[in-house]
Design a protein around this motif. Structure first.
Motif, PDB file in Angstrom:
ATOM      1  N   CYS A 181       1.237  -1.359  -0.066  1.00  0.00           N
ATOM      2  CA  CYS A 181      -0.620  -0.263  -0.179  1.00  0.00           C
ATOM      3  C   CYS A 181       0.913   1.062   0.041  1.00  0.00           C
ATOM      4  O   CYS A 181       1.073   1.488   1.048  1.00  0.00           O
ATOM      5  N   ASN A 182       0.124   2.460  -0.923  1.00  0.00           N
ATOM      6  CA  ASN A 182       1.459   3.806  -1.116  1.00  0.00           C
ATOM      7  C   ASN A 182       0.588   4.729  -0.210  1.00  0.00           C
ATOM      8  O   ASN A 182      -0.872   4.774  -1.668  1.00  0.00           O
ATOM      9  N   THR A 183       0.582   5.331   0.457  1.00  0.00           N
ATOM     10  CA  THR A 183      -0.365   6.400   0.640  1.00  0.00           C
ATOM     11  C   THR A 183       0.307   7.538   0.626  1.00  0.00           C
ATOM     12  O   THR A 183       1.894   7.886   0.279  1.00  0.00           O
ATOM     13  N   VAL A 184      -0.777   8.124  -0.947  1.00  0.00           N
ATOM     14  CA  VAL A 184      -0.186   9.750  -1.182  1.00  0.00           C
ATOM     15  C   VAL A 184       0.101  10.474  -0.285  1.00  0.00           C
ATOM     16  O   VAL A 184      -1.028  10.758   0.872  1.00  0.00           O
ATOM     17  N   ASP A 185       1.105  11.213   0.277  1.00  0.00           N
ATOM     18  CA  ASP A 185       1.450  12.090   0.757  1.00  0.00           C
ATOM     19  C   ASP A 185       1.314  13.514   0.782  1.00  0.00           C
ATOM     20  O   ASP A 185       1.813  14.223   1.695  1.00  0.00           O
ATOM     21  N   ALA A 186       1.579  13.737  -0.223  1.00  0.00           N
ATOM     22  CA  ALA A 186       1.074  15.162  -0.703  1.00  0.00           C
ATOM     23  C   ALA A 186      -0.266  15.348  -1.555  1.00  0.00           C
ATOM     24  O   ALA A 186      -0.306  14.834  -2.937  1.00  0.00           O
ATOM     25  N   GLN A 187      -0.131  16.906  -1.461  1.00  0.00           N
ATOM     26  CA  GLN A 187      -1.429  17.239  -2.702  1.00  0.00           C
ATOM     27  C   GLN A 187      -1.462  16.530  -3.929  1.00  0.00           C
ATOM     28  O   GLN A 187      -0.298  16.801  -4.767  1.00  0.00           O
ATOM     29  N   ALA A 188      -2.340  16.236  -4.832  1.00  0.00           N
ATOM     30  CA  ALA A 188      -2.362  15.371  -5.885  1.00  0.00           C
ATOM     31  C   ALA A 188      -2.450  16.180  -6.996  1.00  0.00           C
ATOM     32  O   ALA A 188      -3.538  17.531  -6.276  1.00  0.00           O
ATOM     33  N   PRO A 189      -2.122  15.974  -7.995  1.00  0.00           N
ATOM     34  CA  PRO A 189      -2.700  16.999  -9.143  1.00  0.00           C
ATOM     35  C   PRO A 189      -4.363  17.008  -9.547  1.00  0.00           C
ATOM     36  O   PRO A 189      -5.245  15.954  -9.331  1.00  0.00           O
ATOM     37  N   ASP A 190      -5.001  18.050 -10.176  1.00  0.00           N
ATOM     38  CA  ASP A 190      -5.931  17.998 -10.621  1.00  0.00           C
ATOM     39  C   ASP A 190      -6.868  16.921 -11.031  1.00  0.00           C
ATOM     40  O   ASP A 190      -5.966  16.366 -12.474  1.00  0.00           O
ATOM     41  N   GLY A 191      -7.988  15.872 -10.685  1.00  0.00           N
ATOM     42  CA  GLY A 191      -8.354  14.781 -11.116  1.00  0.00           C
ATOM     43  C   GLY A 191      -7.766  13.445 -10.647  1.00  0.00           C
ATOM     44  O   GLY A 191      -7.936  11.997 -11.695  1.00  0.00           O
ATOM     45  N   TYR A 192      -6.532  13.856 -10.042  1.00  0.00           N
ATOM     46  CA  TYR A 192      -6.139  12.275  -9.304  1.00  0.00           C
ATOM     47  C   TYR A 192      -5.751  12.527  -7.812  1.00  0.00           C
ATOM     48  O   TYR A 192      -4.726  12.120  -6.885  1.00  0.00           O
ATOM     49  N   GLY A 193      -6.637  13.223  -7.435  1.00  0.00           N
ATOM     50  CA  GLY A 193      -6.652  12.865  -5.281  1.00  0.00           C
ATOM     51  C   GLY A 193      -7.136  11.809  -4.614  1.00  0.00           C
ATOM     52  O   GLY A 193      -7.968  11.489  -4.700  1.00  0.00           O
ATOM     53  N   TYR A 194      -6.229  10.259  -5.543  1.00  0.00           N
ATOM     54  CA  TYR A 194      -6.473   9.023  -4.597  1.00  0.00           C
ATOM     55  C   TYR A 194      -5.751   8.950  -3.460  1.00  0.00           C
ATOM     56  O   TYR A 194      -4.783   9.870  -3.114  1.00  0.00           O
ATOM     57  N   ARG A 195      -6.624   8.401  -2.250  1.00  0.00           N
ATOM     58  CA  ARG A 195      -5.539   8.302  -1.033  1.00  0.00           C
ATOM     59  C   ARG A 195      -4.618   7.203  -1.207  1.00  0.00           C
ATOM     60  O   ARG A 195      -3.705   7.523  -0.147  1.00  0.00           O
ATOM     61  N   HIS A 196      -4.876   5.999  -2.179  1.00  0.00           N
ATOM     62  CA  HIS A 196      -4.086   5.167  -1.813  1.00  0.00           C
ATOM     63  C   HIS A 196      -3.696   4.711  -2.846  1.00  0.00           C
ATOM     64  O   HIS A 196      -4.483   4.627  -3.949  1.00  0.00           O
ATOM     65  N   VAL A 197      -2.356   3.663  -3.100  1.00  0.00           N
ATOM     66  CA  VAL A 197      -2.456   3.436  -4.463  1.00  0.00           C
ATOM     67  C   VAL A 197      -2.073   1.721  -4.092  1.00  0.00           C
ATOM     68  O   VAL A 197      -0.729   2.023  -3.570  1.00  0.00           O
ATOM     69  N   LEU A 198      -2.590   0.704  -4.974  1.00  0.00           N
ATOM     70  CA  LEU A 198      -2.173  -0.159  -3.784  1.00  0.00           C
ATOM     71  C   LEU A 198      -1.401  -1.360  -5.113  1.00  0.00           C
ATOM     72  O   LEU A 198      -2.146  -1.397  -6.229  1.00  0.00           O
ATOM     73  N   GLU A 199      -0.505  -2.333  -4.238  1.00  0.00           N
ATOM     74  CA  GLU A 199       0.614  -2.924  -5.607  1.00  0.00           C
ATOM     75  C   GLU A 199      -1.061  -5.065  -5.061  1.00  0.00           C
ATOM     76  O   GLU A 199       0.128  -5.131  -3.673  1.00  0.00           O
ATOM     77  N   TRP A 200      -0.968  -4.900  -6.260  1.00  0.00           N
ATOM     78  CA  TRP A 200      -0.989  -7.215  -5.899  1.00  0.00           C
ATOM     79  C   TRP A 200      -0.830  -7.730  -6.591  1.00  0.00           C
ATOM     80  O   TRP A 200      -0.596  -7.539  -7.681  1.00  0.00           O
ATOM     81  N   TRP A 201       0.248  -8.364  -6.498  1.00  0.00           N
ATOM     82  CA  TRP A 201       1.586  -8.936  -7.176  1.00  0.00           C
ATOM     83  C   TRP A 201       1.112 -10.873  -7.426  1.00  0.00           C
ATOM     84  O   TRP A 201       1.287 -11.260  -6.328  1.00  0.00           O
ATOM     85  N   PHE A 202       0.929 -11.258  -8.711  1.00  0.00           N
ATOM     86  CA  PHE A 202       0.783 -12.366  -8.819  1.00  0.00           C
ATOM     87  C   PHE A 202       1.707 -13.026  -9.291  1.00  0.00           C
ATOM     88  O   PHE A 202       2.418 -12.301 -10.209  1.00  0.00           O
ATOM     89  N   ASP A 203       2.003 -14.280  -9.389  1.00  0.00           N
ATOM     90  CA  ASP A 203       2.856 -15.295  -9.910  1.00  0.00           C
ATOM     91  C   ASP A 203       2.286 -15.267 -11.230  1.00  0.00           C
ATOM     92  O   ASP A 203       3.580 -15.939 -12.145  1.00  0.00           O
ATOM     93  N   THR A 204       0.851 -16.072 -11.706  1.00  0.00           N
ATOM     94  CA  THR A 204       0.608 -15.898 -13.032  1.00  0.00           C
ATOM     95  C   THR A 204      -0.220 -15.162 -14.115  1.00  0.00           C
ATOM     96  O   THR A 204      -0.799 -14.258 -12.375  1.00  0.00           O
ATOM     97  N   LEU A 205      -0.157 -14.908 -14.991  1.00  0.00           N
ATOM     98  CA  LEU A 205      -1.666 -13.499 -15.091  1.00  0.00           C
ATOM     99  C   LEU A 205      -2.604 -14.265 -15.085  1.00  0.00           C
ATOM    100  O   LEU A 205      -3.981 -13.599 -14.636  1.00  0.00           O
ATOM    101  N   GLU A 206      -2.980 -16.032 -14.934  1.00  0.00           N
ATOM    102  CA  GLU A 206      -4.034 -16.586 -14.920  1.00  0.00           C
ATOM    103  C   GLU A 206      -4.819 -16.434 -13.132  1.00  0.00           C
ATOM    104  O   GLU A 206      -5.894 -16.034 -13.600  1.00  0.00           O
ATOM    105  N   GLN A 207      -3.459 -16.060 -12.012  1.00  0.00           N
ATOM    106  CA  GLN A 207      -4.195 -16.222 -11.002  1.00  0.00           C
ATOM    107  C   GLN A 207      -4.415 -14.601 -11.268  1.00  0.00           C
ATOM    108  O   GLN A 207      -5.539 -14.074 -10.060  1.00  0.00           O
ATOM    109  N   ALA A 208      -4.192 -13.227 -11.293  1.00  0.00           N
ATOM    110  CA  ALA A 208      -4.227 -11.926 -11.595  1.00  0.00           C
ATOM    111  C   ALA A 208      -5.602 -11.851 -12.403  1.00  0.00           C
ATOM    112  O   ALA A 208      -6.626 -10.663 -11.680  1.00  0.00           O
TER     113      ALA A 208
END
Length: 243
Positions: A181-208
């Motif tokens: 989890c990447n938590t946004v720590d500074a005010q974002a540009p207009d239209g990109y005001g997200y609070r978190h960016v999540l990464e889910w890593w998978f071993d295969t494309l099928e799992q994802a």
């Protein structure tokens, strides 16, 4: 009481610059990854980029899908993950003379806008998986990336639970090898005001693919402090990384 910041890599906070990219419409979707690699190569001419950016992973949207899951966005073409030397690098890089002279003029060739206008400064926290793994994914890694809880009002960096919220690891998402989890720590540009960016890593494309098919994006799943909220989800694969 002052909130304790998550620590990574032997106690040091890990800072990232993350951007959610649309390609220049003149490029076909299948041409974007190569144009993006060419743009990244310009960074070798910028000494300051090498000093401020420690690692890069370009995660291009997976195009070869017979039936994309309803949860996935088709409006963006990739996500760039960059580990910075420190938080201050996230602001200094935008005024660096070398970057302005070499990289910025090439940005309109590759992207629909200048990179600064869709970039987020974030602090990383590993929610699931070994903290000794690579900080960034390597070439070929399959990742589902989610930009969550968009708001037009800047709310500041959000506190995170020590355990991964059920909403972020339910169904086939539980088969992930790593959740960041990447938590946004500074005010974002207009239209990109997200609070978190999540990464889910998978071993295969099928799992994802199974994972994104299982994601509940119904109205009842949007609310709550750790629900999806207004969001963008992409199924990606790393097409370029360094080191």
């Amino acid at each position: 009481m002052k909130r304790q910041e998550p620590r990574e890599q032997g106690g040091a906070a890990v800072w990232k610059m993350i951007y959610l990219a649309r390609r220049n419409p003149a490029l076909r979707p299948e041409e974007f990854a190569q144009a993006w690699r060419e743009h990244s190569a310009l960074g070798r001419q910028c000494r300051s980029v090498g000093q401020r950016v420690q690692a890069v992973a370009q995660c291009a949207r997976v195009l070869d899908m017979p039936a994309p899951a309803a949860a996935l966005s088709q409006d963006y073409d990739g996500v760039n993950l960059m580990v910075l030397s420190g938080r201050e690098a996230g602001s200094d890089i935008w005024s660096d003379p070398e970057t302005l002279a070499i990289m910025r003029p090439d940005e309109p060739r590759v992207f629909a806008d200048y990179v600064r206008n869709f970039s987020l400064l974030c602090r990383q926290q590993v929610l699931h998986g070994s903290r000794s793994d690579d900080v960034l994914p390597q070439q070929g890694q399959v990742i589902v990336i989610g930009f969550l809880q968009r708001s037009d009002v800047w709310q500041g960096a959000a506190a995170l639970p020590q355990a991964c919220p059920l909403q972020w690891r339910s169904g086939a998402l539980a088969r992930t090898s790593r959740i960041v989890c990447n938590t946004v720590d500074a005010q974002a540009p207009d239209g990109y005001g997200y609070r978190h960016v999540l990464e889910w890593w998978f071993d295969t494309l099928e799992q994802a693919q199974a994972a994104v098919a299982s994601i509940d994006v119904s109205a009842c799943a949007q609310g709550g402090e750790f629900g999806w909220g207004r969001h963008v989800l992409l199924l990606t694969q790393v097409t370029h990384s360094r080191p």
